[in-house]
Scaffold this active site. Structure first.
Site, short mmCIF file in Angstrom:
data_model
loop_
_atom_site.label_atom_id
_atom_site.label_comp_id
_atom_site.label_asym_id
_atom_site.label_seq_id
_atom_site.Cartn_x
_atom_site.Cartn_y
_atom_site.Cartn_z
N GLY A 1 -7.15 -3.44 -10.99
CA GLY A 1 -7.37 -4.86 -10.72
C GLY A 1 -8.85 -5.13 -10.49
N THR B 1 -11.51 -1.68 -4.15
CA THR B 1 -10.29 -2.47 -4.02
C THR B 1 -10.43 -3.45 -2.86
OG1 THR B 1 -7.95 -2.51 -3.42
CG2 THR B 1 -9.15 -0.58 -2.70
N GLN C 1 -8.16 -14.43 -3.62
CA GLN C 1 -8.80 -13.41 -2.77
C GLN C 1 -9.64 -12.43 -3.57
OE1 GLN C 1 -5.52 -11.98 0.26
NE2 GLN C 1 -4.58 -12.95 -1.50
N MET D 1 -2.87 -10.47 0.05
CA MET D 1 -2.64 -9.24 -0.72
C MET D 1 -2.63 -8.03 0.20
SD MET D 1 -4.35 -9.62 -4.45
CE MET D 1 -3.49 -10.57 -5.70
N GLY D 2 -2.20 -6.92 -0.33
CA GLY D 2 -2.06 -5.69 0.46
C GLY D 2 -0.76 -5.05 0.03
N ARG D 3 -0.88 -4.21 -1.01
CA ARG D 3 0.31 -3.61 -1.62
C ARG D 3 0.91 -2.52 -0.74
NH1 ARG D 3 2.72 -2.89 -6.71
NH2 ARG D 3 1.63 -4.81 -7.24
N ASP E 1 -8.02 -4.21 -1.23
CA ASP E 1 -7.00 -3.76 -0.27
C ASP E 1 -7.52 -2.76 0.76
OD1 ASP E 1 -5.27 -5.33 -1.65
OD2 ASP E 1 -4.08 -3.71 -2.52
#
Ligand code: F6P
Length: 348
Positions: free
Chosen positions: A11, A130, A281, A174-176, A132
């Site tokens: 991403g 990332t 984001q 977000m935050g997988r 994240d």
């Protein structure tokens, strides 16, 4: 003149262009030629897709979001139409293009591939990217600070409308696999609850907490990471909310906010609204902090190539950028630490 390939995979993330620019500028000082590989690993598969990256080509890109190289989640370990992986193809192309070393800028997936290729003898340096912030071995990844700033601004704005309408406001971020963005923007934005993938959501506890908050106050802010799971019954694994899977078999996350809102309204009769921040984001210009971190990573990546630090990732450790073996990073996730206990202090 030695040739270095640089690619961005997975991403996109604010700061990718800052890394690419810094690699090119530092590599130029060492007298290396830099080849920009297009769309991640795909650019080294058949047919190869690349451009020469000169100082002129990377002028004016420091502050730009996205990536001038393009990106994809394609990997050489993904099977081709003949049912075989494409690692041979990639190794052949690296040889044919006379690429002596690669700088792979990416997250979990890209760094995993980088590790496997380095085990096969490819000279690779990884750069952790990332929003994240879930890459182990480094204190921070670039892009995270930008995402947290955007989410915090959103929470500030949602506060006033939640208060005006006496509502519970759910902010889905977000935050997988890890709740770093949720935890940081939750602390910065003064959230009443922060729900993260690391701790399954117990609906009874969540509603009890919100009921307490609404007994004293007429509105609330709940931050939830898209990868948080709901514990339906203690004996079953907590459930992920997804909209099917993407082309690479990964769950397409998003929607947990709506599921929570329906349940809160049903159980507590509190008017509840949801804002899903999504790709906002990840898009646009990086913060000054991320530009500096990305630039430091890019300069260090070219230095590591020069110093033969292959099979390593550039990592922020305290105030320094250090090489960390890709073996420490591959296949692992950095989950939230004691910082979550700070967020908890302010829970309803
Ligand atoms: O960059 C990581 C991430 O933002 C995750 O939090 C999210 O689940 C994922 O990317 C979604 O990316 P895409 O839809 O581009 O695959």
């Amino acid at each position: 003149m030695a040739k270095i390939g640089v690619l961005t995979g997975g991403g996109d993330c604010p700061g990718l262009n800052a890394v690419v620019r810094a690699v090119v500028r530092r590599a130029d000082e060492y007298g290396y030629e830099v080849m920009g590989v297009r769309e991640g690993w795909r650019g080294l598969l058949d047919p190869p897709n690349h451009d020469r990256l000169t100082r002129e080509r990377v002028r004016g890109i420091l502050h730009l979001g996205g990536t001038i190289l393009g990106t994809s989640r394609d990997t050489p370990f993904q099977k081709g139409p003949d049912g075989k992986d494409r690692v041979e193809q990639l190794l052949r192309n690296i040889d044919r293009l006379h690429v002596e070393a690669l700088v792979a800028i990416g997250g979990e997936g890209t760094l995993n591939v980088a590790y496997k290729l380095s085990e096969l003898g490819v000279k690779i340096v990884g750069v952790p990217k990332t929003i994240d912030n879930d890459i182990p071995g480094t204190d921070l990844t670039f892009g995270f600070d930008t995402a947290v700033s955007i989410a915090t601004e959103a929470i500030d704005r949602l506060h006033s409308t939640a208060e005006a309408h006496s509502r519970a406001m759910i902010v889905e971020v977000m935050g997988r696999h890890a709740g770093w963005i949720a935890t940081y923007c939750g602390i910065a934005g003064g959230a009443d609850l922060v729900l993260v993938p690391e701790y399954p959501i117990d609906m009874d506890a969540l509603c009890a907490s919100l009921a307490r908050r609404h007994a004293k106050s007429h509105f609330s802010i709940v931050v939830v990471a898209e990868g948080a799971r709901i514990q339906v019954d203690g004996s079953r694994e907590a459930e992920l909310v997804s909209r099917g899977v993407d082309d690479f078999g990964r769950p397409q996350l998003g929607g947990i906010g709506e599921v929570l809102a329906r349940e809160i309204e049903r159980r507590l009769r509190i008017q509840t609204r949801v804002s899903v921040l999504g790709y906002v984001q990840r898009g646009g210009t990086p913060t000054a902090f991320d530009r500096v971190l990305a630039t430091r990573f890019g300069v260090a990546a070219a230095d590591f190539v020069h110093l033969d630090h292959f099979g390593k990732m550039c990592a922020l450790r305290g105030r320094n950028i250090e090489p960390v073996p890709l073996s420490v990073v591959a296949g692992k996730i950095k989950t939230v630490d004691e910082i979550y206990d700070v967020a908890r202090v302010f829970f309803a």
